[in-house]
Design a protein around this motif. Structure first.
Motif, PDB file in Angstrom:
ATOM      1  N   UNK A   1     -10.695  11.039  -0.166  1.00 16.09           N
ATOM      2  CA  UNK A   1     -10.501   9.689   0.346  1.00 16.09           C
ATOM      3  C   UNK A   1      -9.390   9.805   1.382  1.00 16.09           C
ATOM      4  N   UNK A   2      -9.757   9.704   2.658  1.00 14.64           N
ATOM      5  CA  UNK A   2      -8.803   9.912   3.750  1.00 14.64           C
ATOM      6  C   UNK A   2      -8.421   8.573   4.346  1.00 14.64           C
ATOM      7  N   UNK A   3      -7.120   8.287   4.326  1.00 16.53           N
ATOM      8  CA  UNK A   3      -6.610   7.013   4.801  1.00 16.53           C
ATOM      9  C   UNK A   3      -5.543   7.234   5.862  1.00 16.53           C
ATOM     10  N   UNK A   4      -5.410   6.273   6.753  1.00 19.26           N
ATOM     11  CA  UNK A   4      -4.298   6.284   7.695  1.00 19.26           C
ATOM     12  C   UNK A   4      -3.110   5.637   7.014  1.00 19.26           C
ATOM     13  N   UNK A   5      -1.990   6.326   7.039  1.00 16.93           N
ATOM     14  CA  UNK A   5      -0.793   5.857   6.340  1.00 16.93           C
ATOM     15  C   UNK A   5      -0.228   4.592   6.987  1.00 16.93           C
ATOM     16  N   UNK A   6       0.184   3.678   6.151  1.00 16.98           N
ATOM     17  CA  UNK A   6       0.946   2.515   6.587  1.00 16.98           C
ATOM     18  C   UNK A   6       1.941   2.198   5.480  1.00 16.98           C
ATOM     19  N   UNK A   7       3.209   1.973   5.816  1.00 18.51           N
ATOM     20  CA  UNK A   7       4.228   1.772   4.777  1.00 18.51           C
ATOM     21  C   UNK A   7       3.984   0.552   3.897  1.00 18.51           C
ATOM     22  N   UNK A   8       3.214  -0.422   4.362  1.00 21.76           N
ATOM     23  CA  UNK A   8       2.978  -1.628   3.569  1.00 21.76           C
ATOM     24  C   UNK A   8       1.698  -1.567   2.744  1.00 21.76           C
ATOM     25  N   UNK A   9       0.956  -0.458   2.807  1.00 24.97           N
ATOM     26  CA  UNK A   9      -0.272  -0.331   2.020  1.00 24.97           C
ATOM     27  C   UNK A   9       0.057  -0.162   0.543  1.00 24.97           C
ATOM     28  N   UNK A  10      -0.972  -0.281  -0.289  1.00 22.93           N
ATOM     29  CA  UNK A  10      -0.766  -0.055  -1.717  1.00 22.93           C
ATOM     30  C   UNK A  10      -0.486   1.424  -1.941  1.00 22.93           C
ATOM     31  N   UNK A  11       0.149   1.729  -3.035  1.00 23.42           N
ATOM     32  CA  UNK A  11       0.584   3.097  -3.295  1.00 23.42           C
ATOM     33  C   UNK A  11      -0.599   3.996  -3.659  1.00 23.42           C
ATOM     34  N   UNK A  12      -0.375   5.277  -3.509  1.00 19.40           N
ATOM     35  CA  UNK A  12      -1.370   6.272  -3.883  1.00 19.40           C
ATOM     36  C   UNK A  12      -1.673   6.166  -5.380  1.00 19.40           C
TER      37      UNK A  12
ATOM     38  N   UNK B   1      -5.381   4.561  -9.758  1.00 20.42           N
ATOM     39  CA  UNK B   1      -5.689   3.716 -10.917  1.00 20.42           C
ATOM     40  C   UNK B   1      -6.979   2.923 -10.678  1.00 20.42           C
ATOM     41  N   UNK B   2      -7.103   2.325  -9.500  1.00 17.19           N
ATOM     42  CA  UNK B   2      -8.299   1.545  -9.184  1.00 17.19           C
ATOM     43  C   UNK B   2      -9.545   2.431  -9.123  1.00 17.19           C
ATOM     44  N   UNK B   3      -9.385   3.608  -8.539  1.00 16.94           N
ATOM     45  CA  UNK B   3     -10.502   4.541  -8.469  1.00 16.94           C
ATOM     46  C   UNK B   3     -10.987   4.887  -9.879  1.00 16.94           C
ATOM     47  N   UNK B   4     -10.051   5.263 -10.750  1.00 13.25           N
ATOM     48  CA  UNK B   4     -10.432   5.635 -12.114  1.00 13.25           C
ATOM     49  C   UNK B   4     -11.063   4.462 -12.855  1.00 13.25           C
ATOM     50  N   UNK B   5     -10.523   3.277 -12.662  1.00 14.60           N
ATOM     51  CA  UNK B   5     -11.035   2.099 -13.366  1.00 14.60           C
ATOM     52  C   UNK B   5     -12.454   1.744 -12.918  1.00 14.60           C
TER      53      UNK B   5
END
Length: 97
Positions: A21-32, A37-41
């Motif tokens: 899962x490749x994302x562009x970093x942004x300091x205000x995004x949700x944490x890794x 947790x969401x992925x596993x759920x």
């Protein structure tokens, strides 16, 4: 999302089914951690069962900024002069070109 087989670097020598899962970093995004947790759920069990995904990897890249565009450096080499020749001449106290 990218799926691919990458040889395991450990001593077992088995291939793993990986999901990146490749994302562009942004300091205000949700944490890794929260993404994990969401992925596993919501996806983890389904992906393991239906797609045989053994492991998921969350990767970030830095977004381009103005500095990436204004400081592009392209080095040019004089014909017939490799960097090793130029450095040797410089070291010997000669004019590099």
């Amino acid at each position: 999302l990218t799926e691919g087989k990458i040889p395991e670097t450990g001593t077992q020598g088995q291939d793993e089914e990986l999901l990146f899962l490749h994302l562009t970093y942004h300091p205000d995004d949700i944490s890794r951690k929260r993404i994990r947790e969401l992925y596993e759920k919501h996806l983890g069990e389904i992906f393991r069962r239906e797609l045989n995904i053994d492991r998921s990897i969350i990767a970030y890249s830095r977004p381009k900024n103005i500095g990436d565009y204004v400081t592009k450096a392209k080095l040019h080499q004089a014909p017939g002069y490799t960097s090793s020749i130029i450095m040797r001449r410089h070291r010997d106290g000669l004019d590099p070109l």
